[in-house]
Design a protein around this motif. Structure first.
Motif, mmCIF file in Angstrom:
data_model
loop_
_atom_site.group_PDB
_atom_site.id
_atom_site.type_symbol
_atom_site.label_atom_id
_atom_site.label_comp_id
_atom_site.label_asym_id
_atom_site.label_seq_id
_atom_site.Cartn_x
_atom_site.Cartn_y
_atom_site.Cartn_z
ATOM 1 N N PHE A 10 0.738 -1.092 -0.081
ATOM 2 C CA PHE A 10 -0.304 -0.240 0.139
ATOM 3 C C PHE A 10 0.806 1.232 -0.060
ATOM 4 N N LEU A 11 0.302 2.381 -0.476
ATOM 5 C CA LEU A 11 0.927 3.752 -0.459
ATOM 6 C C LEU A 11 1.689 4.161 0.842
ATOM 7 N N ASN A 12 1.096 3.573 2.186
ATOM 8 C CA ASN A 12 1.512 4.197 3.369
ATOM 9 C C ASN A 12 2.571 3.184 3.724
ATOM 10 N N GLY A 13 3.195 2.458 2.943
ATOM 11 C CA GLY A 13 4.165 1.471 3.181
ATOM 12 C C GLY A 13 3.924 0.169 3.914
ATOM 13 N N GLU A 14 3.052 -0.099 4.159
ATOM 14 C CA GLU A 14 2.488 -1.300 4.841
ATOM 15 C C GLU A 14 2.368 -2.226 3.634
ATOM 16 N N THR A 15 2.635 -3.698 4.214
ATOM 17 C CA THR A 15 2.339 -4.751 3.225
ATOM 18 C C THR A 15 1.800 -5.857 4.102
ATOM 19 N N ILE A 16 0.763 -6.240 3.499
ATOM 20 C CA ILE A 16 -0.100 -7.471 3.936
ATOM 21 C C ILE A 16 0.250 -8.694 3.274
ATOM 22 N N ILE A 17 0.506 -9.827 3.970
ATOM 23 C CA ILE A 17 0.841 -11.147 3.428
ATOM 24 C C ILE A 17 -0.311 -11.959 3.616
ATOM 25 N N CYS A 18 -1.082 -12.559 2.526
ATOM 26 C CA CYS A 18 -2.072 -13.330 2.926
ATOM 27 C C CYS A 18 -2.234 -14.417 1.770
ATOM 28 N N LYS A 21 -7.652 -17.117 -2.504
ATOM 29 C CA LYS A 21 -8.275 -18.515 -3.084
ATOM 30 C C LYS A 21 -9.707 -17.884 -3.655
ATOM 31 N N ASP A 22 -9.748 -17.999 -4.965
ATOM 32 C CA ASP A 22 -11.069 -17.256 -5.613
ATOM 33 C C ASP A 22 -11.394 -15.986 -5.295
ATOM 34 N N GLY A 23 -10.453 -15.257 -5.227
ATOM 35 C CA GLY A 23 -10.702 -13.882 -4.877
ATOM 36 C C GLY A 23 -10.876 -13.344 -3.450
ATOM 37 N N VAL A 24 -10.994 -14.469 -2.610
ATOM 38 C CA VAL A 24 -11.113 -14.085 -1.131
ATOM 39 C C VAL A 24 -9.910 -14.324 -0.155
ATOM 40 N N ILE A 25 -9.663 -13.429 0.543
ATOM 41 C CA ILE A 25 -8.422 -13.262 1.487
ATOM 42 C C ILE A 25 -8.689 -13.952 2.664
ATOM 43 N N PHE A 26 -7.519 -14.844 2.948
ATOM 44 C CA PHE A 26 -7.391 -15.746 4.207
ATOM 45 C C PHE A 26 -6.230 -15.502 4.892
ATOM 46 N N ASN A 27 -6.086 -15.753 6.119
ATOM 47 C CA ASN A 27 -4.904 -15.748 6.940
ATOM 48 C C ASN A 27 -4.059 -14.340 6.602
ATOM 49 N N ALA A 28 -4.759 -13.227 6.805
ATOM 50 C CA ALA A 28 -4.054 -11.860 6.254
ATOM 51 C C ALA A 28 -3.436 -11.237 7.613
ATOM 52 N N PHE A 29 -2.151 -11.157 7.408
ATOM 53 C CA PHE A 29 -1.325 -10.478 8.255
ATOM 54 C C PHE A 29 -0.523 -9.142 7.814
ATOM 55 N N LYS A 30 -0.243 -8.224 8.471
ATOM 56 C CA LYS A 30 0.576 -7.294 8.201
ATOM 57 C C LYS A 30 2.013 -7.853 8.474
ATOM 58 N N ILE A 31 2.940 -7.726 7.326
ATOM 59 C CA ILE A 31 4.351 -8.327 7.627
ATOM 60 C C ILE A 31 5.320 -7.252 7.558
ATOM 61 N N ASP A 32 6.131 -7.487 8.542
ATOM 62 C CA ASP A 32 7.389 -6.447 8.798
ATOM 63 C C ASP A 32 8.584 -7.146 9.030
ATOM 64 N N THR A 33 9.745 -6.658 9.182
ATOM 65 C CA THR A 33 11.097 -7.231 9.637
ATOM 66 C C THR A 33 11.249 -6.579 10.819
ATOM 67 N N TYR A 34 12.043 -7.468 11.797
ATOM 68 C CA TYR A 34 12.521 -7.116 12.922
ATOM 69 C C TYR A 34 14.027 -7.228 13.125
ATOM 70 N N THR A 35 14.833 -6.254 13.602
ATOM 71 C CA THR A 35 16.231 -6.652 13.449
ATOM 72 C C THR A 35 16.618 -6.453 15.069
ATOM 73 N N ASP A 36 17.158 -7.477 15.407
ATOM 74 C CA ASP A 36 17.683 -7.762 16.942
ATOM 75 C C ASP A 36 18.715 -6.642 17.039
ATOM 76 N N LYS A 37 18.769 -5.772 18.206
ATOM 77 C CA LYS A 37 19.668 -4.713 18.347
ATOM 78 C C LYS A 37 21.259 -5.221 18.692
ATOM 79 N N GLU A 38 21.029 -6.290 19.394
ATOM 80 C CA GLU A 38 22.447 -7.006 19.634
ATOM 81 C C GLU A 38 22.906 -7.861 18.729
ATOM 82 N N SER A 39 22.142 -8.819 18.233
ATOM 83 C CA SER A 39 22.701 -9.773 17.369
ATOM 84 C C SER A 39 22.678 -9.470 15.908
ATOM 85 N N LYS A 40 21.827 -8.296 15.612
ATOM 86 C CA LYS A 40 21.483 -8.044 14.263
ATOM 87 C C LYS A 40 21.011 -8.904 13.384
#
Length: 153
Positions: A10-18, A21-40
């Motif tokens: 989407f334009l706001n930078g969010e990404t949904i992964i889902c 099937k047949d035009g219907v969305i299942f198991n929809a979650f916003k996906i992002d990445t997380y970087t651990d501060k210590e281990s990277k």
């Protein structure tokens, strides 16, 4: 038609992964990445798009609204690494349950926060006289705050 794993950007930078099937969305979650501060170390995090609902499946009308949204930039197949992480997540009931309970359960402050608050209160009241707790029958008195003498006029 077979289930397809798609990312919706989407334009706001969010990404949904889902799964679609047949035009219907299942198991929809916003996906992002997380970087651990210590281990990277980087990992994916999944956030429900329907925060007060355990089931993240949309009905036909809701799916049409998202897929025809003017802010939708692209609907595309994610990279295999993203796909496999998503499949592993949604197929592991324990992982989905942990994420959903985070958004569906109310909880109080952490023990660390309460301990820190008590420490700050003790330091702030250090100048006040303290009296040891004593028992008056079945009631313990003087254990939860500074002792103040009653001055009668």
């Amino acid at each position: 038609m077979e289930n397809e794993i798609k990312c919706l950007s989407f334009l706001n930078g969010e990404t949904i992964i889902c799964t679609i099937k047949d035009g219907v969305i299942f198991n929809a979650f916003k996906i992002d990445t997380y970087t651990d501060k210590e281990s990277k170390e980087r990992s994916f995090i999944f956030i429900p798009i329907l925060k007060c609902k355990y089931d993240q499946n949309l009905n036909t009308e809701e799916s049409k609204n998202i897929l025809n949204n003017n802010n939708l930039i692209s609907c595309y197949e994610p990279a295999n690494t993203v796909k496999s992480a998503y499949k592993y997540f949604i197929e592991t009931e324990q992982f989905v349950g942990q994420v959903m309970m985070k958004y569906l359960r109310e909880c109080g402050p952490s023990k660390e926060w309460v301990d820190n608050l008590n420490k700050e209160l003790e330091e702030a009241n250090a100048h006040l006289p303290k009296k040891k707790p004593f028992s008056d029958g079945n009631i313990i008195k003087g254990a939860f705050g500074p002792h103040f003498e009653v001055i009668e006029e």
